[in-house]
Scaffold this motif. Structure first.
Motif, PDB file in Angstrom:
ATOM      1  N   LYS A  30       0.848  -1.189   0.000  1.00  0.00           N
ATOM      2  CA  LYS A  30       0.000   0.000   0.000  1.00  0.00           C
ATOM      3  C   LYS A  30       0.887   1.244   0.000  1.00  0.00           C
ATOM      4  N   ALA A  31       0.341   2.327  -0.510  1.00  0.00           N
ATOM      5  CA  ALA A  31       1.094   3.588  -0.524  1.00  0.00           C
ATOM      6  C   ALA A  31       1.314   4.059   0.915  1.00  0.00           C
ATOM      7  N   GLU A  32       0.342   3.709   1.785  1.00  0.00           N
ATOM      8  CA  GLU A  32       0.430   4.162   3.170  1.00  0.00           C
ATOM      9  C   GLU A  32      -0.255   3.152   4.087  1.00  0.00           C
ATOM     10  N   TYR A  33       0.372   2.896   5.229  1.00  0.00           N
ATOM     11  CA  TYR A  33      -0.213   1.991   6.225  1.00  0.00           C
ATOM     12  C   TYR A  33      -0.701   2.806   7.417  1.00  0.00           C
ATOM     13  N   LYS A  34      -1.870   2.413   7.935  1.00  0.00           N
ATOM     14  CA  LYS A  34      -2.500   3.179   9.009  1.00  0.00           C
ATOM     15  C   LYS A  34      -2.177   2.573  10.368  1.00  0.00           C
ATOM     16  N   MET A  35      -1.519   3.365  11.209  1.00  0.00           N
ATOM     17  CA  MET A  35      -1.193   2.906  12.565  1.00  0.00           C
ATOM     18  C   MET A  35      -2.103   3.586  13.591  1.00  0.00           C
ATOM     19  N   SER A  36      -2.775   2.767  14.384  1.00  0.00           N
ATOM     20  CA  SER A  36      -3.682   3.280  15.415  1.00  0.00           C
ATOM     21  C   SER A  36      -2.971   3.405  16.765  1.00  0.00           C
ATOM     22  N   LEU A  37      -3.288   4.491  17.471  1.00  0.00           N
ATOM     23  CA  LEU A  37      -2.752   4.741  18.818  1.00  0.00           C
ATOM     24  C   LEU A  37      -3.836   5.457  19.612  1.00  0.00           C
ATOM     25  N   VAL A  38      -3.851   5.288  20.924  1.00  0.00           N
ATOM     26  CA  VAL A  38      -4.780   6.095  21.708  1.00  0.00           C
ATOM     27  C   VAL A  38      -4.142   7.468  21.957  1.00  0.00           C
ATOM     28  N   LEU A  39      -2.916   7.464  22.465  1.00  0.00           N
ATOM     29  CA  LEU A  39      -2.244   8.727  22.790  1.00  0.00           C
ATOM     30  C   LEU A  39      -1.216   9.083  21.723  1.00  0.00           C
ATOM     31  N   GLY A  40      -1.121  10.362  21.427  1.00  0.00           N
ATOM     32  CA  GLY A  40      -0.238  10.848  20.370  1.00  0.00           C
ATOM     33  C   GLY A  40       1.179  11.138  20.818  1.00  0.00           C
ATOM     34  N   PRO A  41       2.016  11.609  19.890  1.00  0.00           N
ATOM     35  CA  PRO A  41       3.439  11.822  20.122  1.00  0.00           C
ATOM     36  C   PRO A  41       3.919  12.617  21.338  1.00  0.00           C
ATOM     37  N   PRO A  42       3.180  13.513  21.970  1.00  0.00           N
ATOM     38  CA  PRO A  42       3.822  14.096  23.163  1.00  0.00           C
ATOM     39  C   PRO A  42       4.030  13.055  24.260  1.00  0.00           C
ATOM     40  N   THR A  43       3.299  11.958  24.220  1.00  0.00           N
ATOM     41  CA  THR A  43       3.384  10.938  25.269  1.00  0.00           C
ATOM     42  C   THR A  43       4.362   9.838  24.858  1.00  0.00           C
ATOM     43  N   PRO A  44       4.896   9.087  25.839  1.00  0.00           N
ATOM     44  CA  PRO A  44       5.742   7.945  25.485  1.00  0.00           C
ATOM     45  C   PRO A  44       5.033   6.987  24.515  1.00  0.00           C
ATOM     46  N   TRP A  45       3.756   6.740  24.748  1.00  0.00           N
ATOM     47  CA  TRP A  45       2.966   5.862  23.872  1.00  0.00           C
ATOM     48  C   TRP A  45       3.011   6.366  22.425  1.00  0.00           C
TER      49      TRP A  45
END
Ligand code: X2X
Length: 344
Positions: A30-45
């Motif tokens: 695929k041109a792009e793969y979708k990654m799911s996360l609850v918390l975004g980049p400011p957090t360690p997660w």
């Protein structure tokens, strides 16, 4: 008719060019793969996801290009549906909490059993040992490809009313809990009034005072400045620690070359290691700078002594015992043994 003729024309050209005989693997990417996360980049997660995606892009020379979807936005914020969406291919890959996948994978409730893991050594003994391997087999059977462990963290309780030092202090308090029923059971056992809601709904509920408190790792408290939504009291009781798991949808995984699969797996392991350091920063040092930082925000921080902690262990023991059979008595026994061995 017209369409058919033009299609035949394309087929003829393709055949003439010889593009039919080889199915170039790159074409199934695929041109792009979708990654799911609850918390975004400011957090360690969120960092876990970002580091993983960056390493994968670099190590596959851009063949695997991943976009981050924090806030579980691919499933409208409903984090308890993340595992099903992964299995179905609505989500290509994820760094997810064991808590959010527990409704579908009952064994993952192991990590939510109250006071099973007294410290980081115990957490590592489980995720990095036999139990972690067993869990990966279970996740594989459940329909995803598990690659590495990360960490959300020890979940400490915060509230807007008063310092919590005994289970009695929780009596009648409205506490937002995550989507696995073991959390409702625990807070009910402690005499609180638990309300299950997504993290997306929890933030306005805290701000409006619809709930009095919540429980989450402390980095979230400092990043979101939870004292600004009335959370003036923090108690460190270390009752539960939720690990994160790096996974890929099975069909997506199968579409990659073995070399790219290896690169994605190694990148997940490397990202998991780096993220663990971020998640524990300020909490593993003897003087626990994170607690000082929170106190500096005008928040009352209560650390329980062993006897005080014990009262919470006792009060939640019936919940522990009740959930043993759901998680699997053999798996729980194995985990208890591993934790005990980590204390020697
Ligand atoms: O909803 C929560 O509390 C969070 C962000 O910690 C999880 O996704 C488990």
């Amino acid at each position: 008719m017209k369409f058919r003729r033009s299609l035949l024309g394309v087929l003829a050209v393709a055949a003439a060019l010889g593009t039919f005989s080889v199915a170039a693997p790159a074409q199934s990417y695929k041109a792009e793969y979708k990654m799911s996360l609850v918390l975004g980049p400011p957090t360690p997660w969120g960092q876990a996801g970002k580091i993983w995606a960056d390493l994968v892009k670099e190590r596959t020379q851009g063949r695997i290009n991943i976009k981050l979807y924090p806030g579980v936005s691919l499933i409208q914020g409903d984090q308890t549906r993340e595992f099903s969406a992964l299995r179905q291919g609505v989500i290509d890959m994820a760094v997810g909490s064991t808590i959010n996948w527990s409704p579908q994978v009952k064994q993952l409730n192991l990590f939510s059993m109250p006071f099973l893991m007294p410290d980081y050594a115990a957490v590592d003994a489980l995720t990095q040992g036999e139990v972690g391997k067993d869990m990966f087999k279970i996740l594989d059977k459940a329909g995803v490809v598990p690659l590495a462990w990360g960490e959300n963290g020890f979940r400490e309780i915060t509230n807007s009313k008063k310092p919590i030092r005994t289970p009695e202090d929780l009596k009648g308090m409205k506490i937002r809990v995550v989507g696995s029923p073991i959390f409702s059971d625990m807070f009910t056992a402690l005499g609180a009034n638990p309300t299950q809601m997504s993290w997306a709904d929890a933030q306005p509920a805290l701000a409006s005072g619809a709930v009095d408190g919540q429980e989450n790792p402390l980095f979230l408290f400092t990043i979101l400045k939870m004292q600004t939504v009335g959370q003036k009291f923090v108690t460190t009781w270390g009752y539960v620690c939720d690990p994160l798991v790096f996974v890929v949808n099975k069909e997506v995984w199968a579409s990659w070359t073995p070399a790219d699969q290896a690169a994605v797996r190694q990148a997940a392991l490397d990202a998991g290691k780096q993220e663990l350091v971020l998640a524990r920063k300020g909490l593993v040092e003897a003087d626990k700078p994170v607690l000082k930082e929170i106190a500096g925000m005008g928040v009352t921080v209560t650390s329980l002594n062993p006897a005080e902690r014990d009262a919470f262990v006792k009060a939640t023991r019936p919940v522990y015992d009740k959930w043993k059979s759901t998680v699997g008595t053999d798996l729980v026994a194995k985990a208890e043994k591993a934790v005990a061995a980590s204390r020697k």
